[in-house]
Write a protein that holds these residues in place. Sequence first.
Motif, PDB file in Angstrom:
ATOM      1  N   ALA A  67      14.502  30.226  71.484  1.00  0.00           N
ATOM      2  CA  ALA A  67      14.070  30.919  70.266  1.00  0.00           C
ATOM      3  C   ALA A  67      13.057  32.003  70.610  1.00  0.00           C
ATOM      4  O   ALA A  67      13.085  33.096  70.050  1.00  0.00           O
ATOM      5  CB  ALA A  67      13.485  29.919  69.276  1.00  0.00           C
ATOM      6  N   ARG A  68      12.158  31.710  71.548  1.00  0.00           N
ATOM      7  CA  ARG A  68      11.164  32.694  71.970  1.00  0.00           C
ATOM      8  C   ARG A  68      11.845  33.907  72.588  1.00  0.00           C
ATOM      9  O   ARG A  68      11.518  35.052  72.279  1.00  0.00           O
ATOM     10  CB  ARG A  68      10.179  32.084  72.965  1.00  0.00           C
ATOM     11  CG  ARG A  68       9.045  33.055  73.331  1.00  0.00           C
ATOM     12  CD  ARG A  68       8.252  32.599  74.540  1.00  0.00           C
ATOM     13  NE  ARG A  68       9.047  32.512  75.755  1.00  0.00           N
ATOM     14  CZ  ARG A  68       9.437  33.564  76.494  1.00  0.00           C
ATOM     15  NH1 ARG A  68       9.129  34.778  76.121  1.00  0.00           N
ATOM     16  NH2 ARG A  68      10.141  33.388  77.590  1.00  0.00           N
ATOM     17  N   LEU A  69      12.825  33.681  73.452  1.00  0.00           N
ATOM     18  CA  LEU A  69      13.549  34.786  74.081  1.00  0.00           C
ATOM     19  C   LEU A  69      14.255  35.650  73.044  1.00  0.00           C
ATOM     20  O   LEU A  69      14.247  36.878  73.136  1.00  0.00           O
ATOM     21  CB  LEU A  69      14.572  34.251  75.089  1.00  0.00           C
ATOM     22  CG  LEU A  69      14.030  33.793  76.421  1.00  0.00           C
ATOM     23  CD1 LEU A  69      15.131  33.108  77.233  1.00  0.00           C
ATOM     24  CD2 LEU A  69      13.449  34.959  77.204  1.00  0.00           C
ATOM     25  N   LEU A  70      14.861  35.015  72.056  1.00  0.00           N
ATOM     26  CA  LEU A  70      15.559  35.763  71.019  1.00  0.00           C
ATOM     27  C   LEU A  70      14.593  36.652  70.246  1.00  0.00           C
ATOM     28  O   LEU A  70      14.840  37.844  70.062  1.00  0.00           O
ATOM     29  CB  LEU A  70      16.286  34.815  70.063  1.00  0.00           C
ATOM     30  CG  LEU A  70      16.973  35.496  68.873  1.00  0.00           C
ATOM     31  CD1 LEU A  70      18.030  36.485  69.357  1.00  0.00           C
ATOM     32  CD2 LEU A  70      17.581  34.462  67.958  1.00  0.00           C
ATOM     33  N   ARG A 119      11.828  44.007  70.704  1.00  0.00           N
ATOM     34  CA  ARG A 119      12.053  45.170  71.560  1.00  0.00           C
ATOM     35  C   ARG A 119      12.972  46.209  70.918  1.00  0.00           C
ATOM     36  O   ARG A 119      13.041  47.346  71.385  1.00  0.00           O
ATOM     37  CB  ARG A 119      12.663  44.726  72.899  1.00  0.00           C
ATOM     38  CG  ARG A 119      11.696  43.936  73.754  1.00  0.00           C
ATOM     39  CD  ARG A 119      12.346  43.379  75.001  1.00  0.00           C
ATOM     40  NE  ARG A 119      12.935  44.426  75.831  1.00  0.00           N
ATOM     41  CZ  ARG A 119      13.699  44.175  76.895  1.00  0.00           C
ATOM     42  NH1 ARG A 119      13.955  42.932  77.250  1.00  0.00           N
ATOM     43  NH2 ARG A 119      14.203  45.172  77.600  1.00  0.00           N
ATOM     44  N   LEU A 120      13.679  45.827  69.865  1.00  0.00           N
ATOM     45  CA  LEU A 120      14.599  46.759  69.204  1.00  0.00           C
ATOM     46  C   LEU A 120      13.829  47.903  68.554  1.00  0.00           C
ATOM     47  O   LEU A 120      12.690  47.728  68.132  1.00  0.00           O
ATOM     48  CB  LEU A 120      15.393  46.036  68.109  1.00  0.00           C
ATOM     49  CG  LEU A 120      16.413  45.005  68.536  1.00  0.00           C
ATOM     50  CD1 LEU A 120      16.936  44.254  67.314  1.00  0.00           C
ATOM     51  CD2 LEU A 120      17.561  45.645  69.291  1.00  0.00           C
ATOM     52  N   PRO A 121      14.489  49.067  68.420  1.00  0.00           N
ATOM     53  CA  PRO A 121      13.871  50.149  67.639  1.00  0.00           C
ATOM     54  C   PRO A 121      13.607  49.661  66.211  1.00  0.00           C
ATOM     55  O   PRO A 121      14.348  48.811  65.697  1.00  0.00           O
ATOM     56  CB  PRO A 121      14.940  51.247  67.640  1.00  0.00           C
ATOM     57  CG  PRO A 121      15.825  50.934  68.806  1.00  0.00           C
ATOM     58  CD  PRO A 121      15.785  49.441  68.979  1.00  0.00           C
ATOM     59  N   LYS A 122      12.555  50.181  65.578  1.00  0.00           N
ATOM     60  CA  LYS A 122      12.112  49.708  64.267  1.00  0.00           C
ATOM     61  C   LYS A 122      13.251  49.686  63.246  1.00  0.00           C
ATOM     62  O   LYS A 122      13.416  48.710  62.521  1.00  0.00           O
ATOM     63  CB  LYS A 122      10.984  50.622  63.776  1.00  0.00           C
ATOM     64  CG  LYS A 122       9.868  49.974  63.022  1.00  0.00           C
ATOM     65  CD  LYS A 122       9.465  48.651  63.508  1.00  0.00           C
ATOM     66  CE  LYS A 122       8.018  48.337  63.279  1.00  0.00           C
ATOM     67  NZ  LYS A 122       7.695  46.990  63.699  1.00  0.00           N
ATOM     68  N   HIS A 123      14.060  50.747  63.185  1.00  0.00           N
ATOM     69  CA  HIS A 123      15.131  50.794  62.180  1.00  0.00           C
ATOM     70  C   HIS A 123      16.174  49.696  62.412  1.00  0.00           C
ATOM     71  O   HIS A 123      16.724  49.154  61.461  1.00  0.00           O
ATOM     72  CB  HIS A 123      15.783  52.176  62.137  1.00  0.00           C
ATOM     73  CG  HIS A 123      16.429  52.603  63.421  1.00  0.00           C
ATOM     74  ND1 HIS A 123      15.705  53.120  64.470  1.00  0.00           N
ATOM     75  CD2 HIS A 123      17.716  52.564  63.824  1.00  0.00           C
ATOM     76  CE1 HIS A 123      16.527  53.390  65.468  1.00  0.00           C
ATOM     77  NE2 HIS A 123      17.753  53.057  65.106  1.00  0.00           N
ATOM     78  N   THR A 137      16.744  42.077  60.534  1.00  0.00           N
ATOM     79  CA  THR A 137      15.943  41.106  59.783  1.00  0.00           C
ATOM     80  C   THR A 137      16.518  40.898  58.379  1.00  0.00           C
ATOM     81  O   THR A 137      16.679  39.762  57.932  1.00  0.00           O
ATOM     82  CB  THR A 137      14.477  41.578  59.680  1.00  0.00           C
ATOM     83  OG1 THR A 137      13.948  41.689  60.995  1.00  0.00           O
ATOM     84  CG2 THR A 137      13.640  40.616  58.879  1.00  0.00           C
ATOM     85  N   LEU A 138      16.825  41.988  57.714  1.00  0.00           N
ATOM     86  CA  LEU A 138      17.372  41.875  56.360  1.00  0.00           C
ATOM     87  C   LEU A 138      18.710  41.141  56.355  1.00  0.00           C
ATOM     88  O   LEU A 138      18.984  40.334  55.462  1.00  0.00           O
ATOM     89  CB  LEU A 138      17.536  43.259  55.730  1.00  0.00           C
ATOM     90  CG  LEU A 138      16.246  43.992  55.365  1.00  0.00           C
ATOM     91  CD1 LEU A 138      16.548  45.433  54.966  1.00  0.00           C
ATOM     92  CD2 LEU A 138      15.508  43.268  54.252  1.00  0.00           C
ATOM     93  N   ARG A 156      22.936  44.248  67.773  1.00  0.00           N
ATOM     94  CA  ARG A 156      23.599  43.078  68.377  1.00  0.00           C
ATOM     95  C   ARG A 156      23.937  43.340  69.838  1.00  0.00           C
ATOM     96  O   ARG A 156      23.747  42.467  70.692  1.00  0.00           O
ATOM     97  CB  ARG A 156      24.859  42.705  67.587  1.00  0.00           C
ATOM     98  CG  ARG A 156      24.555  42.007  66.278  1.00  0.00           C
ATOM     99  CD  ARG A 156      25.806  41.429  65.639  1.00  0.00           C
ATOM    100  NE  ARG A 156      26.813  42.431  65.351  1.00  0.00           N
ATOM    101  CZ  ARG A 156      27.001  42.986  64.161  1.00  0.00           C
ATOM    102  NH1 ARG A 156      26.267  42.606  63.129  1.00  0.00           N
ATOM    103  NH2 ARG A 156      27.928  43.885  63.975  1.00  0.00           N
ATOM    104  N   SER A 157      24.426  44.542  70.140  1.00  0.00           N
ATOM    105  CA  SER A 157      24.762  44.882  71.531  1.00  0.00           C
ATOM    106  C   SER A 157      23.517  44.847  72.423  1.00  0.00           C
ATOM    107  O   SER A 157      23.557  44.300  73.529  1.00  0.00           O
ATOM    108  CB  SER A 157      25.386  46.285  71.609  1.00  0.00           C
ATOM    109  OG  SER A 157      26.633  46.284  70.976  1.00  0.00           O
TER     110      SER A 157
END
Length: 177
Positions: free
Chosen positions: A115-118, A124-128, A134-135, A165-166
């Motif tokens: 869960a921590r790794l996820l 690390r993803l770009p904000k958008h 998240t939504l 996802r990629s």
Amino acid sequence: MGMPSDSELVQIVLDGDRQAYGRLFERHERSVLAVALAVLGNYHTAQDVSQDTFVIAYTRLRGLRKRAAFGAWVRKIARHEAIAARRRGRQSQNVEPVGPDPSAVSDDGTIDERARLLLDAVIRLPKHEQVVLTLHYFEGHPVKTISEMTGRPVGTVTMQLSRARSRLREWLKENVT
């Protein structure tokens, strides 16, 4: 009639119907908790911060200029409150950021490694991409609803989810043995 938008719910609350705030809470509680978990690394402390966040948001609701952005706004408050809680020492400094899945929580409030790794990868993803991910996955909104909430075309939201996802798949392949 469909489910009211965040903007409509905010207006209903401001017009005096406090119960409508409960629907905003239900709609955003998981993503707020996920934000707090990312900062704090402890499920129980993150729950406290999440509750505090919704109280603060309620008291500041009249100051929210862009009512359709309630979700992003309340997550920003959660991040700020979680950082403040960490600074106040409500959370030990040696606990790493964690994932939002309560089933991964141990009795002492820490989260398992997967869960921590996820969550580390999501951060690390770009904000958008974080927002649409998240939504969609934490709050369960369909792509069309996310499009309406963010003001982005459906195709853009779909593309951002696909890219997110990629990226997550690649980062998790690198880190999971």
